[in-house]
Design a protein around this motif. Structure first.
Motif, PDB file in Angstrom:
ATOM      1  N   THR A  22       0.845  -1.185   0.000  1.00 14.80           N
ATOM      2  CA  THR A  22       0.000   0.000   0.000  1.00 14.80           C
ATOM      3  C   THR A  22       0.880   1.234   0.000  1.00 14.80           C
ATOM      4  O   THR A  22       1.681   1.441   0.910  1.00 14.80           O
ATOM      5  CB  THR A  22      -0.916   0.016   1.236  1.00 14.80           C
ATOM      6  OG1 THR A  22      -1.714  -1.176   1.248  1.00 14.80           O
ATOM      7  CG2 THR A  22      -1.833   1.230   1.203  1.00 14.80           C
ATOM      8  N   GLN A  23       0.734   2.050  -1.037  1.00 15.00           N
ATOM      9  CA  GLN A  23       1.535   3.251  -1.174  1.00 15.00           C
ATOM     10  C   GLN A  23       0.757   4.480  -0.730  1.00 15.00           C
ATOM     11  O   GLN A  23      -0.458   4.572  -0.910  1.00 15.00           O
ATOM     12  CB  GLN A  23       1.995   3.438  -2.631  1.00 15.00           C
ATOM     13  CG  GLN A  23       2.942   2.355  -3.101  1.00 15.00           C
ATOM     14  CD  GLN A  23       3.482   2.618  -4.495  1.00 15.00           C
ATOM     15  OE1 GLN A  23       3.298   1.832  -5.406  1.00 15.00           O
ATOM     16  NE2 GLN A  23       4.157   3.751  -4.662  1.00 15.00           N
ATOM     17  N   SER A  24       1.478   5.411  -0.130  1.00 11.99           N
ATOM     18  CA  SER A  24       0.858   6.680   0.277  1.00 11.99           C
ATOM     19  C   SER A  24       1.869   7.812   0.124  1.00 11.99           C
ATOM     20  O   SER A  24       3.085   7.582   0.244  1.00 11.99           O
ATOM     21  CB  SER A  24       0.367   6.577   1.727  1.00 11.99           C
ATOM     22  OG  SER A  24       1.444   6.332   2.620  1.00 11.99           O
ATOM     23  N   PRO A  25       1.370   9.040  -0.166  1.00 11.01           N
ATOM     24  CA  PRO A  25      -0.026   9.305  -0.512  1.00 11.01           C
ATOM     25  C   PRO A  25      -0.340   8.851  -1.925  1.00 11.01           C
ATOM     26  O   PRO A  25       0.559   8.435  -2.657  1.00 11.01           O
ATOM     27  CB  PRO A  25      -0.083  10.835  -0.405  1.00 11.01           C
ATOM     28  CG  PRO A  25       1.287  11.263  -0.817  1.00 11.01           C
ATOM     29  CD  PRO A  25       2.222  10.218  -0.261  1.00 11.01           C
ATOM     30  N   GLY A  26      -1.602   8.921  -2.310  1.00 12.90           N
ATOM     31  CA  GLY A  26      -1.951   8.586  -3.670  1.00 12.90           C
ATOM     32  C   GLY A  26      -1.412   9.607  -4.657  1.00 12.90           C
ATOM     33  O   GLY A  26      -0.943   9.257  -5.740  1.00 12.90           O
ATOM     34  N   THR A  27      -1.488  10.871  -4.265  1.00  9.74           N
ATOM     35  CA  THR A  27      -0.954  11.969  -5.062  1.00  9.74           C
ATOM     36  C   THR A  27      -0.183  12.902  -4.149  1.00  9.74           C
ATOM     37  O   THR A  27      -0.619  13.184  -3.035  1.00  9.74           O
ATOM     38  CB  THR A  27      -2.081  12.741  -5.768  1.00  9.74           C
ATOM     39  OG1 THR A  27      -2.810  11.846  -6.611  1.00  9.74           O
ATOM     40  CG2 THR A  27      -1.507  13.877  -6.614  1.00  9.74           C
ATOM     41  N   LEU A  28       0.958  13.347  -4.632  1.00  8.51           N
ATOM     42  CA  LEU A  28       1.805  14.263  -3.879  1.00  8.51           C
ATOM     43  C   LEU A  28       2.088  15.476  -4.758  1.00  8.51           C
ATOM     44  O   LEU A  28       2.598  15.329  -5.869  1.00  8.51           O
ATOM     45  CB  LEU A  28       3.102  13.550  -3.489  1.00  8.51           C
ATOM     46  CG  LEU A  28       4.099  14.273  -2.592  1.00  8.51           C
ATOM     47  CD1 LEU A  28       3.448  14.670  -1.273  1.00  8.51           C
ATOM     48  CD2 LEU A  28       5.314  13.379  -2.346  1.00  8.51           C
ATOM     49  N   SER A  29       1.709  16.652  -4.267  1.00  9.01           N
ATOM     50  CA  SER A  29       1.898  17.891  -5.034  1.00  9.01           C
ATOM     51  C   SER A  29       3.020  18.708  -4.403  1.00  9.01           C
ATOM     52  O   SER A  29       2.890  19.175  -3.268  1.00  9.01           O
ATOM     53  CB  SER A  29       0.605  18.712  -5.046  1.00  9.01           C
ATOM     54  OG  SER A  29      -0.437  17.994  -5.648  1.00  9.01           O
ATOM     55  N   LEU A  30       4.093  18.872  -5.147  1.00 11.29           N
ATOM     56  CA  LEU A  30       5.261  19.587  -4.655  1.00 11.29           C
ATOM     57  C   LEU A  30       5.837  20.462  -5.760  1.00 11.29           C
ATOM     58  O   LEU A  30       5.481  20.330  -6.937  1.00 11.29           O
ATOM     59  CB  LEU A  30       6.330  18.601  -4.167  1.00 11.29           C
ATOM     60  CG  LEU A  30       5.979  17.770  -2.930  1.00 11.29           C
ATOM     61  CD1 LEU A  30       7.009  16.675  -2.719  1.00 11.29           C
ATOM     62  CD2 LEU A  30       5.871  18.650  -1.691  1.00 11.29           C
ATOM     63  N   SER A  31       6.752  21.340  -5.376  1.00 13.98           N
ATOM     64  CA  SER A  31       7.408  22.231  -6.332  1.00 13.98           C
ATOM     65  C   SER A  31       8.837  21.768  -6.583  1.00 13.98           C
ATOM     66  O   SER A  31       9.451  21.122  -5.709  1.00 13.98           O
ATOM     67  CB  SER A  31       7.419  23.666  -5.801  1.00 13.98           C
ATOM     68  OG  SER A  31       6.102  24.122  -5.558  1.00 13.98           O
ATOM     69  N   PRO A  32       9.369  22.074  -7.759  1.00 21.85           N
ATOM     70  CA  PRO A  32      10.788  21.771  -8.006  1.00 21.85           C
ATOM     71  C   PRO A  32      11.654  22.358  -6.900  1.00 21.85           C
ATOM     72  O   PRO A  32      11.410  23.461  -6.400  1.00 21.85           O
ATOM     73  CB  PRO A  32      11.055  22.433  -9.353  1.00 21.85           C
ATOM     74  CG  PRO A  32       9.735  22.417 -10.037  1.00 21.85           C
ATOM     75  CD  PRO A  32       8.718  22.649  -8.951  1.00 21.85           C
ATOM     76  N   GLY A  33      12.652  21.567  -6.499  1.00 22.43           N
ATOM     77  CA  GLY A  33      13.538  21.995  -5.427  1.00 22.43           C
ATOM     78  C   GLY A  33      13.145  21.460  -4.068  1.00 22.43           C
ATOM     79  O   GLY A  33      13.973  21.431  -3.151  1.00 22.43           O
ATOM     80  N   GLU A  34      11.881  21.054  -3.929  1.00 20.44           N
ATOM     81  CA  GLU A  34      11.420  20.517  -2.657  1.00 20.44           C
ATOM     82  C   GLU A  34      11.824  19.057  -2.506  1.00 20.44           C
ATOM     83  O   GLU A  34      12.263  18.395  -3.434  1.00 20.44           O
ATOM     84  CB  GLU A  34       9.906  20.656  -2.536  1.00 20.44           C
ATOM     85  CG  GLU A  34       9.431  22.087  -2.377  1.00 20.44           C
ATOM     86  CD  GLU A  34       7.976  22.183  -1.964  1.00 20.44           C
ATOM     87  OE1 GLU A  34       7.695  22.658  -0.836  1.00 20.44           O
ATOM     88  OE2 GLU A  34       7.113  21.791  -2.780  1.00 20.44           O
ATOM     89  N   ARG A  35      11.634  18.560  -1.291  1.00 18.54           N
ATOM     90  CA  ARG A  35      11.958  17.175  -0.949  1.00 18.54           C
ATOM     91  C   ARG A  35      10.681  16.349  -1.003  1.00 18.54           C
ATOM     92  O   ARG A  35       9.638  16.760  -0.497  1.00 18.54           O
ATOM     93  CB  ARG A  35      12.549  17.129   0.460  1.00 18.54           C
ATOM     94  CG  ARG A  35      12.940  15.763   0.986  1.00 18.54           C
ATOM     95  CD  ARG A  35      13.374  15.917   2.436  1.00 18.54           C
ATOM     96  NE  ARG A  35      13.897  14.698   3.028  1.00 18.54           N
ATOM     97  CZ  ARG A  35      15.175  14.349   2.980  1.00 18.54           C
ATOM     98  NH1 ARG A  35      16.070  15.130   2.383  1.00 18.54           N
ATOM     99  NH2 ARG A  35      15.578  13.236   3.554  1.00 18.54           N
ATOM    100  N   ALA A  36      10.762  15.167  -1.615  1.00 20.56           N
ATOM    101  CA  ALA A  36       9.601  14.278  -1.713  1.00 20.56           C
ATOM    102  C   ALA A  36       9.847  13.013  -0.899  1.00 20.56           C
ATOM    103  O   ALA A  36      10.927  12.427  -0.968  1.00 20.56           O
ATOM    104  CB  ALA A  36       9.344  13.907  -3.170  1.00 20.56           C
TER     105      ALA A  36
END
Lengths: 109, 116
Positions: free
Chosen positions: A5-19
């Protein structure tokens, strides 16, 4: 069969940020046989990480994997524009049942 | 350079058959186990079938067991998937993938559409 099971389903971030992407298994994944793949629209998946933390050939060091047992993480330290894609985890410890997670979509904020 | 090129996809009616091929180059084909993985439109990845380098070990996902047959021709660097009794839910892009530790190289896929 191990369910991932993966989370989150969608991740909204900006270039340069950490995911930080998570993958949780329904039972322990033997010998950390956990892989991560990246898939862009219209393309085949590409292996990023295997053995939970080993980078595949040619993968930039901004991608890192960690975890063991039932909890695994893919971290992208500093997002580049080309990193926005769908990411799948996969277990291969209980071969030949190579199960995949349902995916996390990483989108530009 | 490792290359995997699938072919054989297309439109087929429910209950019909199709044979997919995967042409491999750039590596010692017979030394690697191979897999088929599929992806339904807009959905995630689903492992379909595994074959060892010698063809001595073969496995299938429950969803295709008894209907699909995997095989390989090491002399001609080719992998196959014979698909019988096709159903609408078999509609997907089918990828062949080389196995080292896990699926380290993938083809670009071939689309199979099961529809009347």
């Amino acid at each position: 069969e191990i369910v991932l099971t993966q989370s989150p389903g969608t991740l909204s971030l900006s270039p340069g940020e950490r995911a930080t992407l998570s993958c949780r298994a329904s039972q322990s994944v033997s010998s950390s046989y956990l892989a991560w793949y990246q898939q862009k629209p219209g393309q085949a998946p590409r292996l990023l990480i295997y053995g939970a933390s080993s980078r595949a050939t040619g993968i930039p060091d901004r991608f890192s994997g960690s975890g063991s047992g039932t909890d695994f993480t893919l971290t992208i330290s500093r997002l580049e524009p080309e990193d926005f894609a769908v990411y799948y985890c996969q277990q291969y410890g209980n071969s030949p049942m190579y199960t995949f997670g349902q995916g996390t979509r990483l989108e530009i904020k | 350079e490792v290359q995997l090129v699938e072919s054989g996809g297309g439109l087929v009616q429910p209950g019909g058959s199709l044979r997919l091929s995967c042409a491999a180059s750039g590596f010692t084909f017979g030394s690697h186990s191979m897999n088929w993985v599929r992806q339904a439109p807009g959905k995630g990845l689903e492992w379909v079938s595994y074959i060892s380098g010698s063809s001595g070990t073969i496995y299938y996902a429950d969803s295709v067991k008894g209907r699909f047959t995997i095989s390989r021709d090491n002399a001609n660097n080719s992998l196959f998937l014979q698909m019988n009794s096709l159903r609408a839910e078999d509609t997907a892009v089918y990828y062949c993938a080389r196995t080292t530790v896990t699926f380290d190289y993938w083809g670009q896929g071939t689309l199979v559409t099961v529809s009347s």
